[in-house]
Design a protein around this motif. Structure first.
Motif, PDB file in Angstrom:
ATOM      1  N   UNK A 149     145.176 111.022  13.547  1.00  0.00           N
ATOM      2  CA  UNK A 149     144.337 111.339  12.394  1.00  0.00           C
ATOM      3  C   UNK A 149     143.762 110.091  11.738  1.00  0.00           C
ATOM      4  N   UNK A 150     144.444 108.944  11.901  1.00  0.00           N
ATOM      5  CA  UNK A 150     143.969 107.705  11.271  1.00  0.00           C
ATOM      6  C   UNK A 150     142.804 107.077  12.012  1.00  0.00           C
ATOM      7  N   UNK A 151     142.779 107.208  13.343  1.00  0.00           N
ATOM      8  CA  UNK A 151     141.783 106.476  14.135  1.00  0.00           C
ATOM      9  C   UNK A 151     140.747 107.384  14.781  1.00  0.00           C
ATOM     10  N   UNK A 152     140.751 108.661  14.425  1.00  0.00           N
ATOM     11  CA  UNK A 152     139.720 109.557  14.942  1.00  0.00           C
ATOM     12  C   UNK A 152     138.338 109.081  14.473  1.00  0.00           C
ATOM     13  N   UNK A 153     137.314 109.295  15.287  1.00  0.00           N
ATOM     14  CA  UNK A 153     135.975 108.810  14.895  1.00  0.00           C
ATOM     15  C   UNK A 153     135.506 109.319  13.534  1.00  0.00           C
ATOM     16  N   UNK A 154     135.911 110.534  13.174  1.00  0.00           N
ATOM     17  CA  UNK A 154     135.476 111.095  11.897  1.00  0.00           C
ATOM     18  C   UNK A 154     136.547 110.990  10.818  1.00  0.00           C
ATOM     19  N   UNK A 155     137.549 110.130  11.023  1.00  0.00           N
ATOM     20  CA  UNK A 155     138.659 110.024  10.073  1.00  0.00           C
ATOM     21  C   UNK A 155     138.180 109.485   8.724  1.00  0.00           C
ATOM     22  N   UNK A 156     138.712 110.060   7.664  1.00  0.00           N
ATOM     23  CA  UNK A 156     138.472 109.512   6.323  1.00  0.00           C
ATOM     24  C   UNK A 156     139.097 108.126   6.249  1.00  0.00           C
ATOM     25  N   UNK A 157     138.422 107.189   5.621  1.00  0.00           N
ATOM     26  CA  UNK A 157     138.966 105.854   5.449  1.00  0.00           C
ATOM     27  C   UNK A 157     139.899 105.846   4.243  1.00  0.00           C
ATOM     28  N   UNK A 158     141.137 105.447   4.460  1.00  0.00           N
ATOM     29  CA  UNK A 158     142.095 105.392   3.354  1.00  0.00           C
ATOM     30  C   UNK A 158     141.587 104.425   2.294  1.00  0.00           C
ATOM     31  N   UNK A 162     136.567  98.153   3.132  1.00  0.00           N
ATOM     32  CA  UNK A 162     137.521  97.046   3.300  1.00  0.00           C
ATOM     33  C   UNK A 162     136.799  95.721   3.536  1.00  0.00           C
ATOM     34  N   UNK A 163     137.283  94.662   2.886  1.00  0.00           N
ATOM     35  CA  UNK A 163     136.705  93.341   3.120  1.00  0.00           C
ATOM     36  C   UNK A 163     137.778  92.270   3.202  1.00  0.00           C
ATOM     37  N   UNK A 164     139.033  92.664   3.497  1.00  0.00           N
ATOM     38  CA  UNK A 164     140.105  91.674   3.600  1.00  0.00           C
ATOM     39  C   UNK A 164     139.970  90.905   4.914  1.00  0.00           C
ATOM     40  N   UNK A 165     140.779  89.846   5.067  1.00  0.00           N
ATOM     41  CA  UNK A 165     140.612  88.938   6.203  1.00  0.00           C
ATOM     42  C   UNK A 165     141.098  89.527   7.524  1.00  0.00           C
ATOM     43  N   UNK A 166     141.740  90.705   7.505  1.00  0.00           N
ATOM     44  CA  UNK A 166     142.134  91.349   8.755  1.00  0.00           C
ATOM     45  C   UNK A 166     141.097  92.364   9.234  1.00  0.00           C
ATOM     46  N   UNK A 167     140.178  92.755   8.347  1.00  0.00           N
ATOM     47  CA  UNK A 167     139.259  93.852   8.661  1.00  0.00           C
ATOM     48  C   UNK A 167     138.362  93.532   9.864  1.00  0.00           C
ATOM     49  N   UNK A 168     138.040  92.270  10.059  1.00  0.00           N
ATOM     50  CA  UNK A 168     137.093  91.913  11.105  1.00  0.00           C
ATOM     51  C   UNK A 168     137.630  91.966  12.516  1.00  0.00           C
ATOM     52  N   UNK A 169     138.959  92.019  12.706  1.00  0.00           N
ATOM     53  CA  UNK A 169     139.491  92.000  14.068  1.00  0.00           C
ATOM     54  C   UNK A 169     140.227  93.288  14.450  1.00  0.00           C
ATOM     55  N   UNK A 170     139.991  94.368  13.698  1.00  0.00           N
ATOM     56  CA  UNK A 170     140.596  95.647  14.045  1.00  0.00           C
ATOM     57  C   UNK A 170     139.503  96.637  14.411  1.00  0.00           C
ATOM     58  N   UNK A 171     139.873  97.620  15.235  1.00  0.00           N
ATOM     59  CA  UNK A 171     138.874  98.541  15.772  1.00  0.00           C
ATOM     60  C   UNK A 171     138.512  99.666  14.817  1.00  0.00           C
ATOM     61  N   UNK A 172     139.320  99.845  13.778  1.00  0.00           N
ATOM     62  CA  UNK A 172     139.070 100.952  12.847  1.00  0.00           C
ATOM     63  C   UNK A 172     139.542 100.532  11.463  1.00  0.00           C
ATOM     64  N   UNK A 173     138.826 100.937  10.407  1.00  0.00           N
ATOM     65  CA  UNK A 173     139.256 100.543   9.050  1.00  0.00           C
ATOM     66  C   UNK A 173     140.642 101.036   8.662  1.00  0.00           C
ATOM     67  N   UNK A 174     141.179 102.040   9.351  1.00  0.00           N
ATOM     68  CA  UNK A 174     142.529 102.519   9.043  1.00  0.00           C
ATOM     69  C   UNK A 174     143.605 101.773   9.825  1.00  0.00           C
ATOM     70  N   UNK A 175     143.233 100.710  10.504  1.00  0.00           N
ATOM     71  CA  UNK A 175     144.209  99.805  11.114  1.00  0.00           C
ATOM     72  C   UNK A 175     144.321  98.587  10.208  1.00  0.00           C
ATOM     73  N   UNK A 176     145.508  98.353   9.674  1.00  0.00           N
ATOM     74  CA  UNK A 176     145.708  97.217   8.761  1.00  0.00           C
ATOM     75  C   UNK A 176     145.583  95.907   9.509  1.00  0.00           C
ATOM     76  N   UNK A 177     146.270  95.809  10.651  1.00  0.00           N
ATOM     77  CA  UNK A 177     146.313  94.557  11.405  1.00  0.00           C
ATOM     78  C   UNK A 177     146.692  94.884  12.837  1.00  0.00           C
ATOM     79  N   UNK A 178     146.195  94.075  13.756  1.00  0.00           N
ATOM     80  CA  UNK A 178     146.526  94.214  15.177  1.00  0.00           C
ATOM     81  C   UNK A 178     146.884  92.843  15.736  1.00  0.00           C
TER      82      UNK A 178
END
Length: 799
Positions: A149-158, A162-178
């Motif tokens: 439910x977090x990474x579905x294409x139509x998932x609501x963004x929690x 997002x503009x934190x320093x981890x946002x640029x290297x994750x595939x979906x805004x609902x991924x905090x960090x990878x």
């Protein structure tokens, strides 16, 4: 304003607790805690004090349509009601690393129990009644509760935008960090494997379950500032987050550590700190907030639940060929320490083994589940449960003894980690396994005696469910690896102020740090270091506050290493200045004063041969020597975001466990009879405290193995068991015998050669218990905690 009653006092350790490094000295707070005289933060009191109360959301994900506070404000005895719109500055969010947590919910709520409004009143019951009169209208939104439910294409963004320093290297805004860790070629290595074993595992959400709920007292100061007396793990981190929200410079937010009733990571984030300060500044009166147990379950982060997918390959002679794994951590609604937990899970996800070809991916998700963050052994605990289950599976497929299989693949000093970092201190993994296996086993059928069955020794205990019918014994082993200290380039340092002077005709040392004493025994160790380095019997530990430089967090097994290192460093500088005074006063009378090998022992200045040159009282006279100095361990570096390579950790610790369990296979009841542990501690600065840390961590691992889990409704994301009635923790009746074999192999990079110890036993105790239950039942058991229905076949093990 005056200080509140119940505030910390200076702890003086005199002759009754003499002892330096390496001795088992008594804790200065031990008797006070046992007799009930110790002042915890919830005991604090101040004249004309108000009580604070927090209104929390009753739903997990919803738009806030309106908030009506009129009825609450009209209640007699209410001094203030505040919502997001009443906050004094534009800075209205906070966070350990990512400032994504609102002080009070704005626009929407993201998890069950999120703070929405705060109240101050003249009585705690009045404050509770006023909070209940605040009317909040919600428009509920769909909840995100898992990876699908977090990474579905139509998932609501929690979190929108997002503009934190981890946002640029994750595939979906609902991924905090990878964080990936890639070394070698897993596909090619897999071709060499004679055996490939795969497994999917689930690790439940654990609560820190400290016995002293969150509490604190905020006192407004005459200069417009505020003094916060608080039970926390990290005074200066709290200060950094609190001051901007209040609109005050940091020097006007004074913080003093009050008595802490346990922590285990749950006090590393803020809870009621900002709320108490806001209400105190709004009303001009001291404000105390004390959570009840129900509130505490909502008021702090928990251990990340995790789903872990592993593949291990091995040759027929027992050598690992490769490890491939994916670790998905549920971070809940706010980031907290999730990025660091991801880094630990990824970099330690293979365990203490030699594997040249590795492919690891760890991610943390934003969901509408309760926020998760730091808890003892974070990240490494979840991974250890899975990789140790895998090691047992591979050994079974190969027909090898599980301990010998682990020893065959065990890392040692010089092994290169999957991150490319060489292990440059002792790593006695095979030896710890040998030692724990060699310990005598407890007798069979201990419940039997000439007087009849002792049901306390049986599964089910005093419930008297069996007299031994259907009870089967199992034995299991596990070993783990944990990093020590902050990692990945974090500037990990601590500060200590040490003063030496003559008081009442006796040389006295005073040690002042901002270290949070949360029960780990740091105040004892600091006094031992001062006695060892300064040669005095009398040591005073000054209350921890923000009047001295930061000591960092009491977490990551780092305080003895880092703040102990700072105390040692400051003591050495004090000693040199004391000797300079002595040389100035007495140097002309004895040529030995010119040498560099002078020591302070027993209140005297002596040569390295033991010749007494002067009494410290005579040397110091009316002079006092004071030094405040920082101490840093060797630097680390961030892991590469593509390959995971890098010198990310400063030190590693290792522990091994053997679990002996007895299982009632008919009712699914488990009795853990023994949890034997062998651990390398580098140097036991206080052997008695070392034993307590190992046994305490072991029991916490036992808890998540067989009973502890926060249950979250997958449809509503609401917590279903926020009480000790329904969230079970081990009691003394659940605690097994815990024999401990302590190994001391010094790490040349660390003060006194010590190794952080508090977390490693929490790692391996859990998988050891699960391995023993598997041995007894023959079941796969791929989740924690194990429940009776998993052992009786009435529920799937992956629920």
């Amino acid at each position: 304003m005056s200080s509140p009653s119940g505030t910390p006092t200076k702890i003086t350790q005199g002759a009754h607790t003499r002892g330096g490094v390496g001795e088992s000295t008594l804790r200065p707070d031990g008797t006070l805690k046992v007799t009930g005289e110790f002042a915890y933060s919830s005991d604090m009191w101040h004249e004309d004090m108000l009580w604070g109360q927090i209104l929390r959301s009753t739903v997990a994900h919803a738009e806030i349509v309106s908030i009506d506070t009129a009825e609450a404000l009209a209640l007699p005895g209410v001094y203030a009601v505040m919502t997001y719109d009443d906050l004094p500055t534009e800075v209205r969010n906070y966070g350990l690393e990512i400032q994504d947590t609102p002080v009070l919910a704005h626009g929407k709520v993201r998890h069950h129990g999120e703070p929405v409004a705060i109240v101050a009143a003249d009585h705690p019951e009045t404050a509770r009644r006023a909070a209940a009169k605040i009317r909040v209208e919600y428009r509920e939104l769909p909840v995100i509760t898992d990876e699908a439910s977090a990474t579905a294409p139509d998932a609501i963004h929690v979190h929108e935008g997002r503009d934190d320093h981890h946002a640029g290297h994750v595939a979906h805004p609902n991924i905090v960090h990878r964080q990936p860790i890639i070394r070698g070629d897993v596909a090619k290595a897999a071709e060499k494997a004679d055996v490939v074993v795969r497994g999917e595992y689930y690790f439940g959400m654990q609560d820190q379950a400290f016995l002293g709920p969150e509490s604190g007292l905020a006192v407004p100061e005459e200069d417009g500032g505020v003094h916060l007396y608080i039970a926390t793990q990290w005074l200066h981190s709290d200060l950094r987050q609190i001051a901007p929200v209040l609109g005050l410079p940091e020097d006007k937010v004074r913080m003093t550590l009050s008595g802490v009733g346990g922590a285990f990571g749950g006090r590393e984030d803020l809870s009621m700190q900002i709320h108490a300060c806001l209400l105190a500044l709004r009303t001009g009166k001291p404000v105390k907030i004390v959570y009840n147990r129900f509130e505490s379950f909502f008021g702090h982060v928990h251990r990340h639940p995790a789903r872990l997918y592993y593949e291990h390959g091995a040759t027929k002679d027992g050598k690992l060929t490769h490890v491939k794994c994916r670790i998905v951590l549920d971070g809940g609604a706010y980031a907290s320490a999730s990025p660091a937990v991801v880094g630990n899970a990824a970099s330690l996800g293979v365990g203490p083994y030699v594997v040249d070809d590795v492919e690891v991916e760890a991610v943390a998700l934003y969901t509408n589940n309760p926020p998760c963050g730091a808890m003892r052994g974070f990240g490494a605990v979840q991974a250890c449960f899975a990789y140790e289950a895998q090691m047992d599976k591979v050994a079974h497929r190969l027909g090898l003894d599980p301990v010998e299989f682990r020893q065959l693949n065990a890392m040692e000093q010089g092994t290169v980690m999957p991150t490319g970092q060489p292990v440059d201190s002792p790593a006695p993994v095979a030896e710890l396994l040998r030692r724990v296996k060699a310990m005598p086993l407890p007798p069979e059928r201990q419940w039997e005696s000439s007087e009849g069955a002792d049901v306390r020794q049986l599964p089910g205990g005093l419930s008297n469910t069996t007299h031994g019918e259907g009870v089967v014994r199992g034995i299991g082993y596990a070993v783990g690896i944990k990093n020590v200290g902050f990692s990945e380039g974090f500037d990990d340092y601590s500060t200590a102020r040490v003063r030496m002077e003559v008081v009442g005709g006796e040389p006295v040392a005073t040690v002042h740090t901002a270290m949070a004493e949360v029960g780990q025994g740091g105040v004892t160790v600091h006094a031992q270091i001062a006695r060892t380095e300064l040669g005095v019997a009398q040591v005073t530990i000054h209350p921890a506050n923000t009047e001295v430089g930061s000591a960092g967090s009491t977490s990551a097994s780092r305080q003895t290493y880092v703040t102990g290192g700072a105390v040692k460093n400051s003591c050495e500088l004090v000693r040199e200045r004391v000797l300079e005074i002595g040389r100035r006063k007495f140097g002309s009378y004895h040529p030995a004063w010119a040498t560099a090998e002078l020591l302070l022992e027993g209140g005297k200045v002596v040569t390295d041969g033991g010749e007494v040159l002067a009494d410290l009282v005579d040397v110091l006279g009316d002079e006092a020597v004071e030094v405040e100095a920082e101490w840093r361990h060797r630097p680390t570096e961030p892991f590469d975001l593509r390959t995971g390579q890098g010198f990310g950790h400063v030190q590693y610790s290792f522990a091994a466990h053997r679990a002996v369990v007895e299982v009632d296979t008919e009712l699914g009841m488990v009795k853990v009879v023994e949890l034997a542990c062998a651990q390398d501690v580098g140097k036991a600065l206080n052997p008695l405290s070392v034993l307590g840390q190992i046994q305490g961590g072991t029991v916490q691992g036992l808890g998540i193995a067989v009973m502890e889990e926060i249950i979250v409704d997958p449809k509503t994301a609401k917590v279903r068991n926020p009480s000790f009635t329904d969230y079970l923790i081990p009691t003394i009746l659940d605690t097994p015998t815990i024999p401990v074999d302590v190994l001391e192999l010094a790490d040349e990079h660390a003060p006194y050669g010590l190794r952080g110890i508090g977390e490693a036993p929490t790692l391996s105790s859990t998988p050891a218990v699960l391995a023993a239950i598997r041995a007894a039942t023959g079941l796969e058991l791929n989740r924690t905690p194990v429940r009776p229905e998993h052992l009786t076949g009435t529920a799937p093990s992956t629920d």
